[in-house]
Every structure is written in C-alpha cells, then in structure tokens.
Design a protein around this motif. Structure first.
Motif, PDB file in Angstrom:
ATOM      1  N   PRO A   5      38.328  28.673  39.228  1.00  0.00           N
ATOM      2  CA  PRO A   5      37.499  28.706  40.437  1.00  0.00           C
ATOM      3  C   PRO A   5      36.070  28.267  40.147  1.00  0.00           C
ATOM      4  O   PRO A   5      35.691  27.990  39.029  1.00  0.00           O
ATOM      5  N   HIS A   6      35.290  28.222  41.196  1.00  0.00           N
ATOM      6  CA  HIS A   6      33.852  28.104  41.021  1.00  0.00           C
ATOM      7  C   HIS A   6      33.343  29.400  40.400  1.00  0.00           C
ATOM      8  O   HIS A   6      33.938  30.468  40.544  1.00  0.00           O
ATOM      9  N   LEU A   7      32.227  29.308  39.705  1.00  0.00           N
ATOM     10  CA  LEU A   7      31.688  30.500  39.073  1.00  0.00           C
ATOM     11  C   LEU A   7      31.354  31.586  40.085  1.00  0.00           C
ATOM     12  O   LEU A   7      31.303  32.763  39.747  1.00  0.00           O
ATOM     13  N   GLY A   8      31.160  31.221  41.316  1.00  0.00           N
ATOM     14  CA  GLY A   8      30.828  32.207  42.334  1.00  0.00           C
ATOM     15  C   GLY A   8      31.895  33.268  42.507  1.00  0.00           C
ATOM     16  O   GLY A   8      31.582  34.436  42.784  1.00  0.00           O
ATOM     17  N   GLU A   9      33.165  32.913  42.333  1.00  0.00           N
ATOM     18  CA  GLU A   9      34.232  33.901  42.459  1.00  0.00           C
ATOM     19  C   GLU A   9      34.156  34.919  41.335  1.00  0.00           C
ATOM     20  O   GLU A   9      34.350  36.123  41.549  1.00  0.00           O
ATOM     21  N   LEU A  10      33.875  34.475  40.119  1.00  0.00           N
ATOM     22  CA  LEU A  10      33.726  35.403  39.010  1.00  0.00           C
ATOM     23  C   LEU A  10      32.476  36.262  39.186  1.00  0.00           C
ATOM     24  O   LEU A  10      32.472  37.448  38.839  1.00  0.00           O
ATOM     25  N   ASP A  11      31.417  35.685  39.705  1.00  0.00           N
ATOM     26  CA  ASP A  11      30.218  36.468  40.011  1.00  0.00           C
ATOM     27  C   ASP A  11      30.535  37.559  41.023  1.00  0.00           C
ATOM     28  O   ASP A  11      30.051  38.695  40.911  1.00  0.00           O
ATOM     29  N   ARG A  12      31.324  37.225  42.032  1.00  0.00           N
ATOM     30  CA  ARG A  12      31.684  38.222  43.040  1.00  0.00           C
ATOM     31  C   ARG A  12      32.441  39.376  42.409  1.00  0.00           C
ATOM     32  O   ARG A  12      32.157  40.547  42.694  1.00  0.00           O
ATOM     33  N   LEU A  13      33.394  39.064  41.540  1.00  0.00           N
ATOM     34  CA  LEU A  13      34.156  40.117  40.871  1.00  0.00           C
ATOM     35  C   LEU A  13      33.251  40.963  39.987  1.00  0.00           C
ATOM     36  O   LEU A  13      33.405  42.184  39.920  1.00  0.00           O
ATOM     37  N   ALA A  14      32.316  40.327  39.311  1.00  0.00           N
ATOM     38  CA  ALA A  14      31.393  41.077  38.456  1.00  0.00           C
ATOM     39  C   ALA A  14      30.506  42.008  39.274  1.00  0.00           C
ATOM     40  O   ALA A  14      30.139  43.103  38.814  1.00  0.00           O
ATOM     41  N   ASP A  15      30.168  41.601  40.496  1.00  0.00           N
ATOM     42  CA  ASP A  15      29.378  42.473  41.371  1.00  0.00           C
ATOM     43  C   ASP A  15      30.204  43.653  41.864  1.00  0.00           C
ATOM     44  O   ASP A  15      29.696  44.756  42.043  1.00  0.00           O
ATOM     45  N   VAL A  16      31.491  43.429  42.092  1.00  0.00           N
ATOM     46  CA  VAL A  16      32.380  44.492  42.571  1.00  0.00           C
ATOM     47  C   VAL A  16      32.699  45.485  41.459  1.00  0.00           C
ATOM     48  O   VAL A  16      32.810  46.695  41.693  1.00  0.00           O
ATOM     49  N   TYR A  17      32.829  44.979  40.228  1.00  0.00           N
ATOM     50  CA  TYR A  17      33.209  45.814  39.082  1.00  0.00           C
ATOM     51  C   TYR A  17      32.159  45.728  37.980  1.00  0.00           C
ATOM     52  O   TYR A  17      32.436  45.260  36.863  1.00  0.00           O
ATOM     53  N   PRO A  18      30.930  46.181  38.231  1.00  0.00           N
ATOM     54  CA  PRO A  18      29.866  45.993  37.236  1.00  0.00           C
ATOM     55  C   PRO A  18      30.061  46.775  35.944  1.00  0.00           C
ATOM     56  O   PRO A  18      29.552  46.366  34.883  1.00  0.00           O
ATOM     57  N   ALA A  19      30.768  47.905  35.995  1.00  0.00           N
ATOM     58  CA  ALA A  19      30.981  48.689  34.769  1.00  0.00           C
ATOM     59  C   ALA A  19      32.119  48.132  33.932  1.00  0.00           C
ATOM     60  O   ALA A  19      32.157  48.354  32.715  1.00  0.00           O
ATOM     61  N   GLU A  20      33.044  47.425  34.553  1.00  0.00           N
ATOM     62  CA  GLU A  20      34.223  46.935  33.851  1.00  0.00           C
ATOM     63  C   GLU A  20      34.077  45.489  33.383  1.00  0.00           C
ATOM     64  O   GLU A  20      34.614  45.114  32.340  1.00  0.00           O
ATOM     65  N   ILE A  21      33.368  44.648  34.130  1.00  0.00           N
ATOM     66  CA  ILE A  21      33.141  43.259  33.722  1.00  0.00           C
ATOM     67  C   ILE A  21      31.754  43.166  33.125  1.00  0.00           C
ATOM     68  O   ILE A  21      30.752  43.212  33.847  1.00  0.00           O
ATOM     69  N   ILE A  22      31.678  43.048  31.818  1.00  0.00           N
ATOM     70  CA  ILE A  22      30.368  43.080  31.161  1.00  0.00           C
ATOM     71  C   ILE A  22      29.910  41.714  30.667  1.00  0.00           C
ATOM     72  O   ILE A  22      28.752  41.540  30.316  1.00  0.00           O
TER      73      ILE A  22
END
Length: 234
Positions: free
Chosen positions: A198-215
């Motif tokens: 995907p575009h990096l924006g999708e990974l950014d969105r996931l990182a915002d949703v799961y900030p403790a798990e995606i480091i």
C-alpha cells in the motif's frame, strides 16, 4: 510473497507465525523443526529447548549445523511462495521480495511466556529467564560471527517491528491468551497491508490505531528488490 517472522526466545514469533499462516492460508516453516531434522533429533519443536537444551547445544557445536540451516531456509524461501517462516536469520539473509516482521518483547515478558508455554518441564520464572538469556546469547554470537549482524540491536532490515511486552503482565494461561488475542489482529492487518504493497499512509493509519503495538515501520516492500531507503517511526 513470503513472510519471515523473527524475535528472541519466547517473544511470540512461533505463535503469531502459525496464526497468520492459518489466517492467510499460507504454508508454515519452522526453523526449529528444520534444525532438529538436521541434527537427527526426534523431539517436538515446541518442547525441544525445554527438554533437551543441552543435547541440542552440544549437537550444534561448531558452525556446520547452523550453516546448513541457513542454506536450507534460503533454498525454501527461493522455491516457495505464500509461506510464513518462523526463524531468527531469514529476514536478514533472504533477498526481496519478502515481508520481514520482528516481534519485540522484553526479558520479563518473555520469561512469563516461557513459563506458561511449558508442557513437561517445570522451570521456575528465574529459570525461564536464564534459559531465554542463554539461548539468545548463543544465537546472537553465532549470527554476529557468521553473518555480521547483531540479533539484539539491528532492526533496520525489518519492514515492521511489533511489541507485545505490555500484553502479558502475569504468567498465567488466561493472560497469555488475552495477549495473543490482542496482538493477532494487529499482525494480520499490518502484514496484509504490507503484502498488498500500500501507500505508506495505510501503515501510518495502523500505527496511529495501535501505537503501543506498532513501534517501527521500516522499508517499503515491493515486487522488485528494493533500495535501502527506510522510514522509522518510534
């Protein structure tokens, strides 16, 4: 495309590699099972390091078995698609395209997971922590000497670094299952996004949703060998 999980002892890589393979309909390859086959030891992979640790380490004396393990895993990665690999080194050794996932877990949480996962042995919590540390030090020394990277610190090769240290605060089965259930959908969504390039924006969105798990979100995954451009998020 294949997926390679890595992490220190009892970080949860085997659990989540198996879960993801089942969810995606992928094959699953365990580096531990391949190593036991190389050593000629008839023991279940899940119990091997608890029940026969000293025997395994003695059989691995020298580099021949570990070099053969690397060779076999690279051969499998080159010849297969839609396979999830549960391994220490393949993420560093395999060429693109492959999705590389590291599961971060601190020593205390890994000791708790080690204690809960025992089936026949009865190591104490300090005993579990000592076993994890000894096994990881041996693996680190081997990979640093043979392959030139540090298992404890080098993360730049990974597309995604996930963390579950906070998810299993006590050493009991109920807590362990809750931790697995919390991280599993994060793994699934993030890896699916990477597989779909995907575009990096999708990974950014996931990182915002799961900030403790995606480091950390690292290199882009593509169908062609990538350059070394990377983006870190911490």
């Amino acid at each position: 495309m294949n997926v390679a999980f890595a992490g220190l002892t009892a970080a949860g890589k085997t659990t989540h590699a198996r879960l993801l393979a089942r969810e995606l309909g992928y094959d699953y390859v365990s580096a531990t099972e391949v190593m036991l086959e190389i050593l000629g030891l008839d023991v279940a992979a899940g119990d091997a390091w608890f029940q026969r640790y000293d025997e395994i380490q003695a059989a691995r004396e020298g580099d021949a078995a570990d070099d053969e393990l690397d060779r076999r895993l690279l051969e499998l990665a080159a010849s297969r698609r839609r396979t999830v690999f549960d391994t220490w080194a393949l993420a560093w050794l395999a060429p693109d395209p492959i999705v590389r996932i590291w599961i971060e877990s601190d020593p205390a949480s890994r000791a708790r997971k080690c204690l809960v996962s025992q089936t026949r042995t009865r190591l104490s919590l300090p005993g579990c922590e000592a076993l994890c540390q000894e096994k990881d030090e041996h693996t680190r020394d081997s990979l640093r000497r043979r392959r030139g990277f540090d298992l404890f610190t080098d993360r730049d090769r990974y597309d995604l670094v996930l963390c579950n240290s906070h998810l299993i605060p006590t050493a009991d089965h109920a807590c362990a299952q809750r931790g697995i259930a919390t991280l599993a959908p994060v793994v699934h969504q993030a890896v699916t996004a990477l597989l779909e390039r995907p575009h990096l924006g999708e990974l950014d969105r996931l990182a915002d949703v799961y900030p403790a798990e995606i480091i950390r979100i690292g290199r882009r995954v593509s169908s062609e060998p990538s350059d070394d451009a990377s983006r870190a998020r911490s």
